[in-house]
Design a protein around this motif. Structure first.
Motif, PDB file in Angstrom:
ATOM      1  N   VAL A  46       0.873  -1.329   0.151  1.00 42.99           N
ATOM      2  CA  VAL A  46       0.000   0.135   0.145  1.00 42.99           C
ATOM      3  C   VAL A  46       0.959   1.275  -0.032  1.00 42.99           C
ATOM      4  O   VAL A  46       2.012   1.240   0.788  1.00 42.99           O
ATOM      5  CB  VAL A  46      -0.886   0.155   1.062  1.00 42.99           C
ATOM      6  N   LYS A  47       0.609   2.201  -0.889  1.00 48.04           N
ATOM      7  CA  LYS A  47       1.229   3.447  -0.888  1.00 48.04           C
ATOM      8  C   LYS A  47       0.313   4.507  -0.076  1.00 48.04           C
ATOM      9  O   LYS A  47      -0.822   4.727  -0.533  1.00 48.04           O
ATOM     10  CB  LYS A  47       1.621   4.121  -2.055  1.00 48.04           C
ATOM     11  N   ARG A  48       0.690   4.834   1.148  1.00 49.81           N
ATOM     12  CA  ARG A  48      -0.100   6.053   1.847  1.00 49.81           C
ATOM     13  C   ARG A  48       0.714   7.244   1.969  1.00 49.81           C
ATOM     14  O   ARG A  48       1.681   7.437   2.762  1.00 49.81           O
ATOM     15  CB  ARG A  48      -0.292   5.241   3.305  1.00 49.81           C
ATOM     16  N   GLY A  49       0.267   8.189   1.353  1.00 54.88           N
ATOM     17  CA  GLY A  49       1.070   9.463   1.510  1.00 54.88           C
ATOM     18  C   GLY A  49       2.493   9.187   0.760  1.00 54.88           C
ATOM     19  O   GLY A  49       2.571   8.681  -0.547  1.00 54.88           O
ATOM     20  N   GLU A  50       3.524   9.610   1.362  1.00 54.88           N
ATOM     21  CA  GLU A  50       5.076   9.414   0.752  1.00 54.88           C
ATOM     22  C   GLU A  50       5.539   8.094   1.101  1.00 54.88           C
ATOM     23  O   GLU A  50       6.620   7.790   0.561  1.00 54.88           O
ATOM     24  CB  GLU A  50       5.718  10.547   1.321  1.00 54.88           C
ATOM     25  N   LYS A  51       4.849   7.324   1.959  1.00 54.51           N
ATOM     26  CA  LYS A  51       5.213   6.140   2.448  1.00 54.51           C
ATOM     27  C   LYS A  51       4.760   4.852   1.550  1.00 54.51           C
ATOM     28  O   LYS A  51       3.569   4.944   1.181  1.00 54.51           O
ATOM     29  CB  LYS A  51       5.072   5.896   3.950  1.00 54.51           C
ATOM     30  N   THR A  52       5.581   4.004   1.228  1.00 55.66           N
ATOM     31  CA  THR A  52       5.234   2.939   0.348  1.00 55.66           C
ATOM     32  C   THR A  52       5.242   1.639   1.457  1.00 55.66           C
ATOM     33  O   THR A  52       6.606   1.404   2.000  1.00 55.66           O
ATOM     34  CB  THR A  52       6.049   2.612  -0.650  1.00 55.66           C
ATOM     35  N   LEU A  53       4.294   0.918   1.718  1.00 56.42           N
ATOM     36  CA  LEU A  53       4.260  -0.118   2.915  1.00 56.42           C
ATOM     37  C   LEU A  53       4.358  -1.731   2.009  1.00 56.42           C
ATOM     38  O   LEU A  53       3.122  -1.842   1.517  1.00 56.42           O
ATOM     39  CB  LEU A  53       3.219  -0.081   3.854  1.00 56.42           C
ATOM     40  N   LEU A  54       5.225  -2.560   1.742  1.00 60.94           N
ATOM     41  CA  LEU A  54       5.183  -3.639   1.390  1.00 60.94           C
ATOM     42  C   LEU A  54       4.797  -4.430   2.308  1.00 60.94           C
ATOM     43  O   LEU A  54       5.639  -4.750   3.283  1.00 60.94           O
ATOM     44  CB  LEU A  54       6.332  -3.978   0.549  1.00 60.94           C
ATOM     45  N   ASN A  55       3.775  -5.378   2.139  1.00 60.66           N
ATOM     46  CA  ASN A  55       3.367  -6.282   2.806  1.00 60.66           C
ATOM     47  C   ASN A  55       3.254  -5.808   4.604  1.00 60.66           C
ATOM     48  O   ASN A  55       3.968  -6.586   5.298  1.00 60.66           O
ATOM     49  CB  ASN A  55       4.104  -7.617   2.886  1.00 60.66           C
ATOM     50  N   PRO A  56       2.416  -4.776   4.803  1.00 62.50           N
ATOM     51  CA  PRO A  56       2.466  -4.369   6.053  1.00 62.50           C
ATOM     52  C   PRO A  56       2.024  -5.514   7.218  1.00 62.50           C
ATOM     53  O   PRO A  56       1.379  -6.272   6.739  1.00 62.50           O
ATOM     54  CB  PRO A  56       1.399  -3.288   5.862  1.00 62.50           C
ATOM     55  N   PRO A  57       2.603  -5.240   8.492  1.00 64.37           N
ATOM     56  CA  PRO A  57       2.094  -6.124   9.423  1.00 64.37           C
ATOM     57  C   PRO A  57       0.701  -6.122   9.953  1.00 64.37           C
ATOM     58  O   PRO A  57       0.159  -5.111   9.897  1.00 64.37           O
ATOM     59  CB  PRO A  57       3.204  -5.707  10.484  1.00 64.37           C
ATOM     60  N   HIS A  58       0.285  -7.184  10.397  1.00 60.64           N
ATOM     61  CA  HIS A  58      -1.080  -7.249  10.771  1.00 60.64           C
ATOM     62  C   HIS A  58      -1.401  -6.670  12.373  1.00 60.64           C
ATOM     63  O   HIS A  58      -0.305  -7.143  13.012  1.00 60.64           O
ATOM     64  CB  HIS A  58      -1.650  -8.467  10.769  1.00 60.64           C
ATOM     65  N   PRO A  59      -2.232  -6.171  12.765  1.00 61.36           N
ATOM     66  CA  PRO A  59      -3.199  -5.388  11.596  1.00 61.36           C
ATOM     67  C   PRO A  59      -3.136  -4.283  11.077  1.00 61.36           C
ATOM     68  O   PRO A  59      -2.391  -3.449  11.656  1.00 61.36           O
ATOM     69  CB  PRO A  59      -4.243  -5.376  12.903  1.00 61.36           C
ATOM     70  N   PHE A  60      -3.557  -4.242  10.017  1.00 64.59           N
ATOM     71  CA  PHE A  60      -3.267  -2.891   9.074  1.00 64.59           C
ATOM     72  C   PHE A  60      -4.574  -2.770   8.210  1.00 64.59           C
ATOM     73  O   PHE A  60      -5.176  -4.006   7.544  1.00 64.59           O
ATOM     74  CB  PHE A  60      -2.335  -3.287   8.084  1.00 64.59           C
ATOM     75  N   HIS A  61      -5.244  -1.594   8.217  1.00 64.33           N
ATOM     76  CA  HIS A  61      -6.577  -1.545   7.586  1.00 64.33           C
ATOM     77  C   HIS A  61      -6.334  -0.408   6.528  1.00 64.33           C
ATOM     78  O   HIS A  61      -5.963   0.365   6.768  1.00 64.33           O
ATOM     79  CB  HIS A  61      -7.708  -1.101   8.652  1.00 64.33           C
ATOM     80  N   ILE A  62      -7.258  -0.582   5.579  1.00 61.13           N
ATOM     81  CA  ILE A  62      -7.229   0.174   4.323  1.00 61.13           C
ATOM     82  C   ILE A  62      -7.747   1.757   4.410  1.00 61.13           C
ATOM     83  O   ILE A  62      -9.046   1.396   5.345  1.00 61.13           O
ATOM     84  CB  ILE A  62      -7.848  -0.393   3.055  1.00 61.13           C
ATOM     85  N   GLN A  63      -7.190   2.536   4.472  1.00 61.78           N
ATOM     86  CA  GLN A  63      -8.008   3.871   4.664  1.00 61.78           C
ATOM     87  C   GLN A  63      -8.233   4.713   3.294  1.00 61.78           C
ATOM     88  O   GLN A  63      -7.909   4.262   2.035  1.00 61.78           O
ATOM     89  CB  GLN A  63      -6.872   4.893   5.278  1.00 61.78           C
ATOM     90  N   THR A  64      -8.904   5.779   3.434  1.00 61.28           N
ATOM     91  CA  THR A  64      -9.619   6.529   2.263  1.00 61.28           C
ATOM     92  C   THR A  64      -8.442   6.849   1.090  1.00 61.28           C
ATOM     93  O   THR A  64      -8.719   6.755  -0.127  1.00 61.28           O
ATOM     94  CB  THR A  64     -10.397   7.614   2.566  1.00 61.28           C
ATOM     95  N   GLU A  65      -7.234   7.210   1.463  1.00 65.75           N
ATOM     96  CA  GLU A  65      -6.355   8.026   0.496  1.00 65.75           C
ATOM     97  C   GLU A  65      -5.362   6.996  -0.169  1.00 65.75           C
ATOM     98  O   GLU A  65      -4.402   6.939  -0.576  1.00 65.75           O
ATOM     99  CB  GLU A  65      -5.650   9.089   1.154  1.00 65.75           C
TER     100      GLU A  65
END
Length: 330
Positions: free
Chosen positions: A303-322
């Motif tokens: 997931v790309k969130r803002g300027e950060k790119t998170l590959l296979n983020p650790p659980h728990p991780f929930h999808i946000q609007t942007e």
């Protein structure tokens, strides 16, 4: 008045001047032979037809002068008109060959729109053009390079412009105002610092002509990344980072590097892209979304969130609007 007419006529391109003289001679001799032999050439059009086939040395024989004056006019037409008519077709052929050479040698301006400009001819630009042209024939590319003598890909949908990419006249010839994207590659014939400085100078020239055109810039030294972003780079590609990664990991694990390179090759036939998070998956966990995508043949990488790119983020991780989803699609 006659001098003004002669001056205007002399300024016309050679092909138009020869054409005007040829047509004038044909109409003049067609009219003359009609006046000399009105019974044989009952209309001016028949006289013009005879003049055309005579000047072209075809000679169908359907119309032929019978009198001495008529035949003398035919001789004059062959001696004068045929030469001008032949000169016209020779001039046309010469112009066609010249235009073709100018096109291949990068002297013809590009008139299309929504094209991608690639600056610099090297192995990276070669691979990009070969891959994208084969997979998407609708895209149009304009290649700018000063070291090439002619278009390296004449059979592809690539228009070549010869010249220095940091000059306004060269960028305008590539129609940078209508370009959808600009890709600037590093010059392999220069040192890394000099190559980066040249890329940034080209970037400034592009942004100076069209501020909002997206620009992807290849930067070799990490010290110049910040300068490239200050100059307006929308995306910076550090190819040396990838090279260093491959070389470092090849020391400890040759199998890892081989698998990584195979993965890169396989991505040529698949689509690695961003996908906006639809409203129906907001607040869904990353694990749930990954399983949902797999059922549709889509692999969720991160997931790309803002300027950060998170590959296979650790659980728990929930999808946000942007959030933008990094996926591989078949």
């Amino acid at each position: 008045m006659p001098f003004h007419f002669f001056t205007s006529f002399a300024r016309l391109p050679l092909v138009f001047r020869v054409l005007i003289i040829s047509v004038s001679l044909i109409f003049a001799f067609g009219s003359i032979v009609h006046l000399l032999e009105p019974e044989q050439f009952t209309t001016v059009f028949e006289g013009v037809w005879w003049a055309v086939v005579t000047a072209a040395t075809v000679g169908y024989g359907d119309f032929a002068p019978k009198t001495v004056l008529g035949r003398l006019s035919g001789i004059a037409l062959i001696m004068v008109g045929a030469g001008f008519l032949a000169s016209y077709f020779v001039t046309l052929a010469t112009i066609a060959v010249t235009k073709q050479n100018d096109f291949l040698e990068g002297r013809i301006a590009f008139k299309g729109k929504n094209h991608i400009i690639i600056i610099g001819w090297n192995e990276r630009s070669r691979e990009v053009l070969h891959s994208v042209c084969n997979n998407n024939k609708a895209l149009t590319f304009t290649l700018i390079d000063e070291s090439l003598d002619k278009n390296p890909l004449p059979n592809k949908n690539v228009h070549f412009i010869q010249g220095r990419s940091n000059l306004d006249e060269v960028l305008i010839k590539a129609n940078v105002y209508e370009a959808s994207k600009v890709i600037i590659t590093a010059d392999p014939n220069k040192g890394e610092l000099q190559a980066d400085m040249g890329s940034i100078l080209t970037l400034l020239a592009v942004k100076g002509l069209k501020q909002d055109v997206p620009c992807i810039v290849e930067i070799l030294t990490s010290e110049q990344v910040a300068n490239a972003k200050r100059a307006g780079a929308d995306e910076v590609v550090q190819t040396n980072i990838l090279t260093s990664f491959v070389m470092i990991n090849s020391i400890s694990s040759h199998e890892l590097v081989t698998s990584f390179l195979d993965l890169l090759r396989q991505l040529d036939n698949r689509k690695l892209t961003f996908k906006d998070a639809p409203p129906d998956i907001l607040n869904m966990s990353y694990m749930e979304l990954s399983q949902l995508f797999i059922q549709d043949g889509i692999l969720l990488l991160g997931v790309k969130r803002g300027e950060k790119t998170l590959l296979n983020p650790p659980h728990p991780f929930h999808i946000q609007t942007e959030d933008q989803l990094i996926v591989i699609m078949n």
